[in-house]
Design a protein around this motif. Structure first.
Motif, PDB file in Angstrom:
ATOM      1  N   ASP A  67       8.675  18.710   3.344  1.00 43.19           N
ATOM      2  CA  ASP A  67       7.293  18.490   2.718  1.00 43.19           C
ATOM      3  C   ASP A  67       7.139  17.132   2.484  1.00 43.19           C
ATOM      4  OD1 ASP A  67       6.499  21.108   3.241  1.00 43.19           O
ATOM      5  OD2 ASP A  67       6.721  21.727   1.174  1.00 43.19           O
ATOM      6  N   SER A  68       8.204  16.427   1.839  1.00 44.50           N
ATOM      7  CA  SER A  68       8.244  15.080   1.391  1.00 44.50           C
ATOM      8  C   SER A  68       8.175  14.305   2.487  1.00 44.50           C
ATOM      9  CB  SER A  68       9.275  14.853   0.416  1.00 44.50           C
ATOM     10  OG  SER A  68      10.370  14.865   0.700  1.00 44.50           O
ATOM     11  N   GLY A  85       1.183  14.712  -4.360  1.00 43.95           N
ATOM     12  CA  GLY A  85       2.177  14.408  -3.495  1.00 43.95           C
ATOM     13  C   GLY A  85       2.274  15.612  -2.377  1.00 43.95           C
ATOM     14  N   TRP A  86       3.288  16.132  -2.198  1.00 43.58           N
ATOM     15  CA  TRP A  86       3.594  17.343  -1.511  1.00 43.58           C
ATOM     16  C   TRP A  86       3.670  18.663  -2.084  1.00 43.58           C
ATOM     17  CZ3 TRP A  86       6.521  13.275  -2.613  1.00 43.58           C
ATOM     18  CH2 TRP A  86       7.580  13.521  -3.558  1.00 43.58           C
ATOM     19  N   ILE A 144       7.022   2.822   7.823  1.00 41.77           N
ATOM     20  CA  ILE A 144       8.527   2.599   6.973  1.00 41.77           C
ATOM     21  C   ILE A 144       9.477   3.578   7.365  1.00 41.77           C
ATOM     22  CG2 ILE A 144       9.496   2.650   4.681  1.00 41.77           C
ATOM     23  CD1 ILE A 144       7.274   0.674   4.629  1.00 41.77           C
ATOM     24  N   LEU A 188      12.621   2.117   0.051  1.00 38.43           N
ATOM     25  CA  LEU A 188      11.327   2.380  -0.015  1.00 38.43           C
ATOM     26  C   LEU A 188      11.223   4.102   0.243  1.00 38.43           C
ATOM     27  CD1 LEU A 188       9.345  -0.441   2.086  1.00 38.43           C
ATOM     28  CD2 LEU A 188       9.449   0.109  -0.558  1.00 38.43           C
ATOM     29  N   LEU A 189      11.970   4.493   1.081  1.00 42.86           N
ATOM     30  CA  LEU A 189      11.800   5.970   1.464  1.00 42.86           C
ATOM     31  C   LEU A 189      12.157   7.110   0.113  1.00 42.86           C
ATOM     32  CD1 LEU A 189      13.115   6.333   5.225  1.00 42.86           C
ATOM     33  CD2 LEU A 189      10.661   6.666   4.184  1.00 42.86           C
ATOM     34  N   TYR A 219       4.807  14.390   4.156  1.00 41.55           N
ATOM     35  CA  TYR A 219       3.879  13.581   3.122  1.00 41.55           C
ATOM     36  C   TYR A 219       4.192  12.226   3.406  1.00 41.55           C
ATOM     37  CZ  TYR A 219       1.891  11.586  -1.294  1.00 41.55           C
ATOM     38  OH  TYR A 219       1.276  10.991  -1.968  1.00 41.55           O
ATOM     39  N   ILE A 220       5.300  11.487   3.498  1.00 41.91           N
ATOM     40  CA  ILE A 220       5.521  10.250   3.877  1.00 41.91           C
ATOM     41  C   ILE A 220       4.825   9.882   5.133  1.00 41.91           C
ATOM     42  CG2 ILE A 220       7.298   8.381   4.289  1.00 41.91           C
ATOM     43  CD1 ILE A 220       8.977  10.019   2.414  1.00 41.91           C
ATOM     44  N   PRO A 228       0.595  -1.115   0.088  1.00 42.62           N
ATOM     45  CA  PRO A 228       0.085   0.146  -0.008  1.00 42.62           C
ATOM     46  C   PRO A 228       0.774   1.271   0.106  1.00 42.62           C
ATOM     47  CG  PRO A 228      -0.060  -1.143   2.058  1.00 42.62           C
ATOM     48  CD  PRO A 228       0.558  -2.051   1.288  1.00 42.62           C
ATOM     49  N   TYR A 229       1.935   1.156   0.471  1.00 45.86           N
ATOM     50  CA  TYR A 229       2.938   2.408   0.708  1.00 45.86           C
ATOM     51  C   TYR A 229       3.240   2.621  -1.042  1.00 45.86           C
ATOM     52  CZ  TYR A 229       7.449   4.955   1.236  1.00 45.86           C
ATOM     53  OH  TYR A 229       8.506   5.743   1.444  1.00 45.86           O
ATOM     54  N   ILE A 230       3.603   1.722  -1.534  1.00 43.96           N
ATOM     55  CA  ILE A 230       3.829   2.081  -2.936  1.00 43.96           C
ATOM     56  C   ILE A 230       2.625   2.652  -3.808  1.00 43.96           C
ATOM     57  CG2 ILE A 230       4.900   0.986  -4.963  1.00 43.96           C
ATOM     58  CD1 ILE A 230       6.745  -0.585  -3.318  1.00 43.96           C
ATOM     59  N   VAL A 276      12.483  14.027  -1.534  1.00 43.71           N
ATOM     60  CA  VAL A 276      13.236  14.707  -2.404  1.00 43.71           C
ATOM     61  C   VAL A 276      14.265  15.602  -1.572  1.00 43.71           C
ATOM     62  CG1 VAL A 276      12.950  16.696  -4.035  1.00 43.71           C
ATOM     63  CG2 VAL A 276      11.149  14.921  -3.822  1.00 43.71           C
ATOM     64  N   GLN A 299       0.550  11.381   5.151  1.00 42.63           N
ATOM     65  CA  GLN A 299      -0.397  11.062   3.860  1.00 42.63           C
ATOM     66  C   GLN A 299      -0.247   9.396   3.416  1.00 42.63           C
ATOM     67  OE1 GLN A 299      -1.644  14.409   4.648  1.00 42.63           O
ATOM     68  NE2 GLN A 299      -2.581  13.681   2.785  1.00 42.63           N
ATOM     69  N   LEU A 300       0.864   8.749   3.421  1.00 45.96           N
ATOM     70  CA  LEU A 300       0.997   7.746   2.579  1.00 45.96           C
ATOM     71  C   LEU A 300       0.481   6.579   3.633  1.00 45.96           C
ATOM     72  CD1 LEU A 300       4.443   7.911   0.928  1.00 45.96           C
ATOM     73  CD2 LEU A 300       2.265   7.606  -0.048  1.00 45.96           C
ATOM     74  N   PRO A 301      -0.237   5.543   2.992  1.00 45.44           N
ATOM     75  CA  PRO A 301      -0.316   4.349   3.999  1.00 45.44           C
ATOM     76  C   PRO A 301       0.841   3.816   4.219  1.00 45.44           C
ATOM     77  CG  PRO A 301      -1.141   4.066   1.205  1.00 45.44           C
ATOM     78  CD  PRO A 301      -0.593   5.509   1.735  1.00 45.44           C
ATOM     79  N   LEU A 306      11.595   6.551  -2.589  1.00 40.88           N
ATOM     80  CA  LEU A 306      10.351   6.529  -3.664  1.00 40.88           C
ATOM     81  C   LEU A 306       9.839   7.688  -3.677  1.00 40.88           C
ATOM     82  CD1 LEU A 306       8.725   2.981  -3.623  1.00 40.88           C
ATOM     83  CD2 LEU A 306      10.466   3.852  -5.244  1.00 40.88           C
ATOM     84  N   TYR A 307       9.789   8.670  -2.388  1.00 42.61           N
ATOM     85  CA  TYR A 307       8.892   9.749  -2.174  1.00 42.61           C
ATOM     86  C   TYR A 307       9.846  10.946  -1.572  1.00 42.61           C
ATOM     87  CZ  TYR A 307       5.006   6.414  -2.356  1.00 42.61           C
ATOM     88  OH  TYR A 307       3.922   5.668  -2.902  1.00 42.61           O
ATOM     89  N   HIS A 336      11.642  20.955  -1.081  1.00 43.03           N
ATOM     90  CA  HIS A 336      10.536  19.954  -1.005  1.00 43.03           C
ATOM     91  C   HIS A 336      11.058  19.048   0.099  1.00 43.03           C
ATOM     92  CE1 HIS A 336       8.668  21.456  -4.151  1.00 43.03           C
ATOM     93  NE2 HIS A 336       9.816  21.516  -4.918  1.00 43.03           N
ATOM     94  N   GLY A 338      -0.142   3.560  -2.681  1.00 43.88           N
ATOM     95  CA  GLY A 338      -1.057   4.607  -2.343  1.00 43.88           C
ATOM     96  C   GLY A 338      -1.361   5.801  -3.104  1.00 43.88           C
ATOM     97  N   PRO A 339      -0.397   6.519  -3.571  1.00 44.76           N
ATOM     98  CA  PRO A 339      -0.789   7.809  -4.384  1.00 44.76           C
ATOM     99  C   PRO A 339      -1.593   7.387  -5.632  1.00 44.76           C
ATOM    100  CG  PRO A 339       1.313   7.910  -3.733  1.00 44.76           C
ATOM    101  CD  PRO A 339       1.190   6.363  -3.475  1.00 44.76           C
TER     102      PRO A 339
END
Lengths: 160, 219
Positions: free
Chosen positions: B67-68, A76-77, B82, B53-54, B71-72, A36-38, B59, B75-77, B56-57, B64, A40-41
């Motif tokens: 903020d990213s 995203g952000w 993680i 995994l981190l 967001y992680i 779900p982490y991957i 920046v 916002q992210l499931p 991936l989002y 950013h 999600g968006p």
């Protein structure tokens, strides 16, 4: 002799099973949330609120009319302002058709050219007639339409 | 079927031999302190997986980064999970590496013929600390900014070469976008490559030489 060997074998198998079980559990605890982490968006639902386009009074009969609308989206952000363009067409002043300006071929933006009486796509020469049906070129289907409604002379669409 | 595939592969790879060399090797009767190395390796794998995994989002720019990270986390499931695993795993990594080092030290396990294992281990500790130092800046919040200010300032106090080290670490006089980018690059490319290579040597030596027995009273 036989008995002790049996016992050894049993203990060994128990340890094997325990390692596989606990290892699998840890692996699942780490691995499953990653899915779900991957994703999600990608699965995030876009807002399906009615979007106000403007007054229909500027729409003339049988002429696709361009409406532009700036909408704020969060990707995203980052908050971005995005301008969407749609064409509104009416044949009787009662029923309105709202068409996307996105070419159904590969996503370039089409433009209504009144002199040639058609929507033209600059990328691969796709041509659509005023109601969005394909006249020429590679587009596989007519221009997409938005669900729309008119209230007090103001037209709204639903973004999907 | 599975056995057949296993046999086919074994004929070409001799993987059973490798498996036996690694997992079926003889070990002396030891105690729980001997699991600290494996525990460190386990956390290192956790750091690698959650770290990948981190990225991936995340920046690495001043605009950013924060903020990213927010967001992680919000916002992210399972983003909180993680990031949490990576955050706490980082501390666990340093603690476990040091405990592992202390075990080896107090049990005299660094002596002949295991000096090379010890030396690679000490370098590994430095690499782990490098991970901690570079990773700490990445959330780009007040705490990480000022911690890195202080940390690089301390490096700047070294006699003669201090100022030079500080400038290289920061990529200029001040902490900036350049600092963030190079800390990120170091954190996800330079250090992991170094870590992987050193762990490879370290483990090869552990398996090749075997582990020490618990020292006896009169030793």
């Amino acid at each position: 002799m036989d008995k002790s060997e049996d016992k050894q074998f049993g203990r060994r198998n128990f340890m094997k099973a325990a390692i596989a079980g606990i290892g699998g559990l840890i692996g699942a605890a780490l691995g499953l949330p990653a899915i779900p982490y991957i994703m999600g968006p990608a699965l995030q639902k876009e807002s399906d609120n009615w979007l106000q386009l403007g007054s229909v009074s500027k729409v003339e009969l049988n002429i696709p009319t361009l409406f532009k609308k700036t909408i704020e989206t969060q990707t995203g952000w980052i908050n971005t302002e995005e301008e969407i363009s749609v064409y509104v067409l009416t044949s009787n002043g009662q029923d309105y058709v709202v068409m996307s300006n996105v070419c159904t071929h590969l996503g370039c933006r089409v433009r209504w050219i009144p002199e040639k009486d058609g929507f033209f796509c600059p990328c691969h020469n796709g041509v659509f007639s005023k109601d969005g049906t394909v006249v020429a070129g590679p587009p596989p289907r007519p221009l997409d339409r938005f669900e729309s409604k008119v209230e007090d002379g103001v037209i709204f669409i639903k973004r999907g | 079927m599975l056995i057949k595939i296993g046999d086919w592969l074994d004929e070409r790879f001799s993987w059973r031999e490798v498996w036996e060399a690694i997992f079926m090797r003889k070990v002396p009767h030891v105690n729980w302190f001997y699991t600290l190395g494996s525990a460190t390796l386990f956390v290192a794998i956790n750091q690698a997986v959650t770290g990948i995994l981190l990225t991936l989002y995340y920046v690495p720019t001043p605009d950013h980064a924060y903020d990213s990270v927010v967001y992680i986390t919000t916002q992210l499931p399972f983003g909180w999970l993680i990031r949490g695993l990576h955050h706490w795993g980082a501390s666990a990594m340093v603690v476990l590496t040091v405990l592992h080092l202390l075990r080896v030290f107090y049990f005299g396990a660094y002596k002949y013929p295991r000096e090379a294992t010890w030396i690679t281990g000490v370098i590994l500790l430095l690499v782990v600390i490098g991970f901690g130092f570079t990773g700490y800046l990445l959330p780009w919040d007040q705490k990480s900014f000022w911690a890195t200010t202080v940390g690089t300032q301390i490096a700047g106090l070294a006699p003669f070469v201090g100022d030079w080290i500080l400038r290289i670490a920061r990529g200029g006089r001040d902490i900036s976008a350049v600092t963030l980018a190079r800390f990120f690059g170091t954190h996800i490319w330079v250090l992991p490559a170094t870590l992987a290579a050193l762990i490879g040597i370290h483990l090869y030596l552990v398996i090749r030489i075997g582990i020490t027995a618990v020292p006896k009273k009169d030793e």
